[in-house]
Design a protein around this motif. Structure first.
Motif, PDB file in Angstrom:
ATOM      1  N   GLN A 297      44.597  29.777  44.549  1.00  0.00           N
ATOM      2  CA  GLN A 297      45.121  30.920  43.799  1.00  0.00           C
ATOM      3  C   GLN A 297      46.618  30.993  44.072  1.00  0.00           C
ATOM      4  O   GLN A 297      47.088  30.637  45.159  1.00  0.00           O
ATOM      5  CB  GLN A 297      44.474  32.242  44.228  1.00  0.00           C
ATOM      6  CG  GLN A 297      42.979  32.277  44.189  1.00  0.00           C
ATOM      7  CD  GLN A 297      42.420  32.225  42.780  1.00  0.00           C
ATOM      8  OE1 GLN A 297      43.124  32.441  41.796  1.00  0.00           O
ATOM      9  NE2 GLN A 297      41.135  31.925  42.669  1.00  0.00           N
ATOM     10  N   TYR A 298      47.366  31.453  43.087  1.00  0.00           N
ATOM     11  CA  TYR A 298      48.772  31.780  43.318  1.00  0.00           C
ATOM     12  C   TYR A 298      48.866  33.298  43.321  1.00  0.00           C
ATOM     13  O   TYR A 298      48.614  33.950  42.299  1.00  0.00           O
ATOM     14  CB  TYR A 298      49.696  31.194  42.256  1.00  0.00           C
ATOM     15  CG  TYR A 298      51.146  31.505  42.554  1.00  0.00           C
ATOM     16  CD1 TYR A 298      51.902  30.648  43.347  1.00  0.00           C
ATOM     17  CD2 TYR A 298      51.729  32.684  42.103  1.00  0.00           C
ATOM     18  CE1 TYR A 298      53.221  30.955  43.661  1.00  0.00           C
ATOM     19  CE2 TYR A 298      53.039  33.000  42.410  1.00  0.00           C
ATOM     20  CZ  TYR A 298      53.783  32.126  43.197  1.00  0.00           C
ATOM     21  OH  TYR A 298      55.080  32.430  43.529  1.00  0.00           O
ATOM     22  N   ARG A 307      50.575  48.193  40.328  1.00  0.00           N
ATOM     23  CA  ARG A 307      49.801  46.978  40.076  1.00  0.00           C
ATOM     24  C   ARG A 307      48.969  47.078  38.807  1.00  0.00           C
ATOM     25  O   ARG A 307      48.962  46.146  37.988  1.00  0.00           O
ATOM     26  CB  ARG A 307      48.903  46.636  41.275  1.00  0.00           C
ATOM     27  CG  ARG A 307      48.159  45.314  41.080  1.00  0.00           C
ATOM     28  CD  ARG A 307      47.400  44.903  42.325  1.00  0.00           C
ATOM     29  NE  ARG A 307      46.282  45.799  42.605  1.00  0.00           N
ATOM     30  CZ  ARG A 307      45.478  45.674  43.661  1.00  0.00           C
ATOM     31  NH1 ARG A 307      45.688  44.707  44.539  1.00  0.00           N
ATOM     32  NH2 ARG A 307      44.488  46.542  43.853  1.00  0.00           N
ATOM     33  N   ASP A 308      48.256  48.170  38.619  1.00  0.00           N
ATOM     34  CA  ASP A 308      47.405  48.301  37.437  1.00  0.00           C
ATOM     35  C   ASP A 308      48.229  48.204  36.155  1.00  0.00           C
ATOM     36  O   ASP A 308      47.816  47.562  35.181  1.00  0.00           O
ATOM     37  CB  ASP A 308      46.644  49.619  37.470  1.00  0.00           C
ATOM     38  CG  ASP A 308      45.519  49.627  38.498  1.00  0.00           C
ATOM     39  OD1 ASP A 308      45.201  48.541  39.035  1.00  0.00           O
ATOM     40  OD2 ASP A 308      44.969  50.714  38.751  1.00  0.00           O
ATOM     41  N   THR A 321      45.108  38.017  34.918  1.00  0.00           N
ATOM     42  CA  THR A 321      45.381  38.145  36.348  1.00  0.00           C
ATOM     43  C   THR A 321      44.079  38.499  37.051  1.00  0.00           C
ATOM     44  O   THR A 321      43.076  38.818  36.411  1.00  0.00           O
ATOM     45  CB  THR A 321      46.419  39.244  36.621  1.00  0.00           C
ATOM     46  OG1 THR A 321      45.953  40.479  36.059  1.00  0.00           O
ATOM     47  CG2 THR A 321      47.782  38.888  36.018  1.00  0.00           C
ATOM     48  N   ALA A 322      44.095  38.449  38.371  1.00  0.00           N
ATOM     49  CA  ALA A 322      42.910  38.812  39.153  1.00  0.00           C
ATOM     50  C   ALA A 322      43.359  39.359  40.499  1.00  0.00           C
ATOM     51  O   ALA A 322      44.473  39.068  40.957  1.00  0.00           O
ATOM     52  CB  ALA A 322      41.990  37.608  39.348  1.00  0.00           C
ATOM     53  N   MET A 356      48.071  40.260  43.653  1.00  0.00           N
ATOM     54  CA  MET A 356      47.795  39.978  42.246  1.00  0.00           C
ATOM     55  C   MET A 356      47.932  38.471  42.044  1.00  0.00           C
ATOM     56  O   MET A 356      48.975  37.896  42.351  1.00  0.00           O
ATOM     57  CB  MET A 356      48.773  40.725  41.345  1.00  0.00           C
ATOM     58  CG  MET A 356      48.571  40.471  39.862  1.00  0.00           C
ATOM     59  SD  MET A 356      49.847  41.277  38.850  1.00  0.00           S
ATOM     60  CE  MET A 356      51.242  40.146  39.108  1.00  0.00           C
ATOM     61  N   SER A 357      46.867  37.838  41.559  1.00  0.00           N
ATOM     62  CA  SER A 357      46.877  36.391  41.364  1.00  0.00           C
ATOM     63  C   SER A 357      47.135  36.044  39.902  1.00  0.00           C
ATOM     64  O   SER A 357      46.618  36.705  38.988  1.00  0.00           O
ATOM     65  CB  SER A 357      45.548  35.776  41.820  1.00  0.00           C
ATOM     66  OG  SER A 357      45.369  35.953  43.217  1.00  0.00           O
TER      67      SER A 357
END
Length: 384
Positions: A297-298, A307-308, A321-322, A356-357
């Motif tokens: 993952q990055y 973030r949201d 994103t994940a 956050m990926s």
């Protein structure tokens, strides 16, 4: 760098279709060979894969198995883990790590991670060991997780662990290396996963145990076959599990191994472009001299309060994103009653709100990278 963030497109988070298209004829031929010889369980491809993984990693012995969780479980069964024992593990990782400990009746002791590289913090080992003893438990080992593809600091971990055994949970890091060696050679045992989304993944579940200890390897081979004797298959000499890797999955993995090192290099190119593009506006993953990551993952750290909104803005542009992981383990229902050091695990708790990926795979074209980079920069720099 050209920006085409205004041009909406759909980006794959992990593109297994592109990889499959590249090697589909070889995969089809490999599956056909298995169908032709009919040895669906423990066929010749199993031994061939184990030898190839030993060559890749430098481990002296490789025992394939049914999943990464089975790799952890079988490895700890071989090490003799039992009720009354404690195993230290990070609070910021996937459930499989403490799950395998608890399934054997032992107690996971959660310790914190390093805020920069997301891996187990060696400075917390002494407190974890002391906590286990204060609870009347015997601290016998620890599991370090190579999160997001970067090997943990095993030299510092070994120095702090004393006589405890170490399992390297390399579900995300197989193929990486440090100046001290390759992943697969750091722990008493290394456990890895071939879940499809891993850098080296099959088309189902799969895993492997890597070790330099021939006795442990022999015990693991027995355990994965219901505890069967290596001399007489009708003599069950220990309690085991049905933990074998299917022959077809081994055949598929052999084809994926043929391009794996090239794919790692391509992942590193993507990560290098990301790092260069985001270093001035976000906390990017650190890399030490001589250490490589396979970039499972990055992952960036972003302001928790935003973030949201950042993820929603990227989704609107077709950029997935994940969050790995939105809740630390000691806050999850199954693990709340297990011990953790201090008054909490503040770094794990902070990371769960910050990480956050981004899309990461070897087949991200440069124009896709540019699109992602422009979108992320726009979202991060937007006024709150």
């Amino acid at each position: 760098m050209a920006s085409n963030a205004s041009e909406l497109r759909k980006v794959a988070f992990i593109d297994l279709e592109a990889q499959q298209a590249r090697i589909r004829p070889q995969v089809d031929a490999a599956i056909k060979r298995v169908l032709d010889h009919g040895q669906y369980i423990m066929g010749p491809e199993i031994a061939e894969l184990e030898a190839a993984l030993a060559s890749l990693s430098g481990a002296k012995h490789v025992v394939s198995c049914a999943s990464g969780t089975d790799a952890l479980l079988i490895g700890m069964m071989a090490l003799g883990l039992k009720p009354g024992d404690a195993v230290l593990c990070p609070g910021f990782t996937y459930t499989a790590t403490p799950e395998a400990i608890a399934l054997l009746g032992a107690t996971p002791i959660f310790i914190d991670v390093d805020g920069s590289d997301f891996n187990l913090d060696p400075a917390g080992i002494a407190a974890g060991t002391a906590l286990a003893r204060a609870k009347g438990l015997n601290p016998v080992g620890l599991i370090a997780v190579d999160l997001f593809g970067l090997p943990a600091d095993y030299e510092a971990i070994r120095a702090a662990a004393g006589d405890m055994w170490i399992i390297a949970d390399a579900a995300q890091s197989l193929g990486a290396e440090t100046p001290a060696g390759k992943v697969g050679t750091f722990g008493t045992i290394t456990a890895t996963s071939f879940f499809p989304a891993k850098p080296l993944g099959c088309y189902g579940d799969g895993g492997a145990i890597l070790t330099d200890d021939p006795n442990l390897a022999s015990i693991c081979e027995s355990i994965r076959l219901h505890g069967r004797s290596t001399i007489d298959k009708y003599d069950i000499e220990r309690i085991g599990v049905n933990g074998r890797l299917d022959t077809i999955q081994a055949a598929i993995l052999l084809q994926k191994l043929s391009i794996f090192e090239e794919e790692i290099a391509l992942r590193q190119q993507v990560a290098a472009r990301y790092n260069a593009a985001f270093a001035d506006i976000a906390a990017v993953p650190p890399m030490s001299e001589g250490t490589t990551s396979v970039w499972a993952q990055y992952t960036l750290k972003v302001p928790p309060a935003r973030r949201d909104a950042i993820m929603a803005a990227l989704k609107a542009k077709g950029i997935p994103t994940a969050v790995y992981y939105p809740r630390p383990l000691h806050h999850q229902g199954a693990y709340r009653h297990y011990p953790f050091t201090g008054n909490g695990l503040p770094v794990s708790e902070s990371l769960s709100a910050e990480v956050m990926s981004l899309p990461m795979h070897p087949y991200l074209a440069e124009d896709e990278q540019d699109y992602i980079i422009a979108g992320v920069r726009e979202a991060l720099l937007a006024e709150a």
